[in-house]
Structure formats: C-alpha cells, structure tokens
Design a protein around this motif. Structure first.
Motif, short mmCIF file in Angstrom:
data_model
loop_
_atom_site.label_atom_id
_atom_site.label_comp_id
_atom_site.label_asym_id
_atom_site.label_seq_id
_atom_site.Cartn_x
_atom_site.Cartn_y
_atom_site.Cartn_z
N SER A 36 0.83 -1.20 0.00
CA SER A 36 0.00 0.00 0.00
C SER A 36 0.86 1.25 0.00
O SER A 36 1.97 1.24 0.52
CB SER A 36 -0.88 -0.02 1.25
OG SER A 36 -1.45 1.24 1.47
N SER B 47 -10.84 5.25 9.22
CA SER B 47 -9.74 6.20 9.16
C SER B 47 -10.11 7.61 9.57
O SER B 47 -9.24 8.40 9.88
CB SER B 47 -9.11 6.20 7.77
OG SER B 47 -10.05 6.64 6.82
N SER C 161 2.17 2.30 3.39
CA SER C 161 3.26 1.61 4.08
C SER C 161 4.60 2.25 3.82
O SER C 161 5.58 1.91 4.44
CB SER C 161 3.29 0.14 3.69
OG SER C 161 3.58 0.01 2.32
N SER D 144 2.42 0.06 12.89
CA SER D 144 1.56 -0.86 12.14
C SER D 144 0.09 -0.61 12.43
O SER D 144 -0.75 -0.64 11.53
CB SER D 144 1.91 -2.30 12.47
OG SER D 144 3.24 -2.57 12.12
N THR D 145 -0.24 -0.33 13.71
CA THR D 145 -1.62 -0.04 14.09
C THR D 145 -2.11 1.22 13.37
O THR D 145 -3.23 1.26 12.86
CB THR D 145 -1.74 0.15 15.61
OG1 THR D 145 -1.35 -1.06 16.25
CG2 THR D 145 -3.15 0.53 16.03
N GLN E 94 -2.73 0.43 9.66
CA GLN E 94 -3.96 -0.35 9.49
C GLN E 94 -5.18 0.54 9.68
O GLN E 94 -6.16 0.44 8.93
CB GLN E 94 -4.01 -1.51 10.50
CG GLN E 94 -3.06 -2.62 10.19
CD GLN E 94 -3.01 -3.64 11.32
OE1 GLN E 94 -3.56 -3.44 12.39
NE2 GLN E 94 -2.32 -4.75 11.08
N HIS E 95 -5.13 1.42 10.65
CA HIS E 95 -6.25 2.31 10.92
C HIS E 95 -6.46 3.28 9.76
O HIS E 95 -7.60 3.53 9.37
CB HIS E 95 -5.99 3.09 12.21
CG HIS E 95 -7.14 3.92 12.65
ND1 HIS E 95 -8.24 3.38 13.23
CD2 HIS E 95 -7.36 5.25 12.55
CE1 HIS E 95 -9.11 4.34 13.51
NE2 HIS E 95 -8.59 5.49 13.10
N SER F 217 -5.84 2.79 6.66
CA SER F 217 -6.33 2.11 5.47
C SER F 217 -7.71 1.48 5.67
O SER F 217 -8.30 1.00 4.72
CB SER F 217 -5.34 1.04 5.02
OG SER F 217 -5.21 0.05 6.00
N SER F 218 -8.23 1.51 6.90
CA SER F 218 -9.55 0.92 7.16
C SER F 218 -10.66 1.94 6.96
O SER F 218 -10.42 3.12 6.73
CB SER F 218 -9.60 0.38 8.59
OG SER F 218 -9.70 1.44 9.52
#
Length: 119
Positions: free
Chosen positions: A2, A48, A5, A37-38, A41-42, A44-45
């Motif tokens: 992504s 966000s 990242s 990492s958290t 992930q947040h 991209s969810s």
C-alpha cells in the motif's frame, strides 16, 4: 504494498481535510513498530476518520489488562506513574530513571500480547 506503508515525501491531506504527517518506518525490532503498524492499518480501514483510542495506564498490571482486552495503543502518563509509584500527585517528584523503569515494566508486560487475545 500500500502507498500508506511507505513514508510520503511531504504531508498530505486526508478526505476530511486534516493533514496526515509523514512517518518514517521504524525498524521491525523496535518497540514503536507495533504502534506504527496499528496506525497504518487504521488509516487504510473504513475507520480512518476516527481517532485511535489510547488507554492511559499507570503500571504493568493496568497495561496488561488493557492490552488483553484489545486496546490498540497504550500511553503512560507522568501523573499515573507518580500516583501509583509514590502515592502523590505529579509535581515533578518522579525522575527520568523512575519513568524509564515503569516504561520498561509496562513494555515487558505487554510484549507479545496482541488484540487477538481478547475474551
């Protein structure tokens, strides 16, 4: 991989107009890698646009309880450490050595736990 990242070259704007600051990737063995990492992930969810909840902890036991029940991130406050360690308000009575000791204790207590251990 992504685009989230990899660190952006400059600040970018999110869909709600807020600015997303660039974050360099921490080494995988560092303590900050799990938080990084958290955050990725947040971002991209679908959540966000909401904040990441931070549980305030004051010692290793409170950190372990929050981590066990799925807290995505924890923070350690000076007041919490002063109150639990010395029983007094945060009036500059704790020093860097005591804060580092409590931080190491908290990190050791939650190291290896993940939000998948929730009951």
């Amino acid at each position: 991989v992504s685009s989230l990242s990899t660190p952006p070259s400059s600040s970018s704007s999110s869909t709600d107009g807020s600015t997303i600051m660039p974050m360099p990737r921490p080494p995988p063995q560092s303590a900050s890698h799990a938080l990084y990492s958290t955050i990725l992930q947040h971002r991209s969810s679908a959540q966000s646009s909401s904040a990441i909840p931070l549980a305030g902890v004051h010692d290793a036991l409170s950190a372990k309880i929050f981590a066990h029940h799925g807290a995505p991130a924890l923070f350690l406050s000076g007041f919490g450490v002063s109150a639990s360690l010395l029983g007094i308000p945060d009036a500059g009575m704790t020093n860097l050595v005591e804060m580092e000791m409590m931080t190491r204790n908290v990190y050791s207590a939650v190291r290896g736990l993940s939000s998948s251990t929730t009951t």
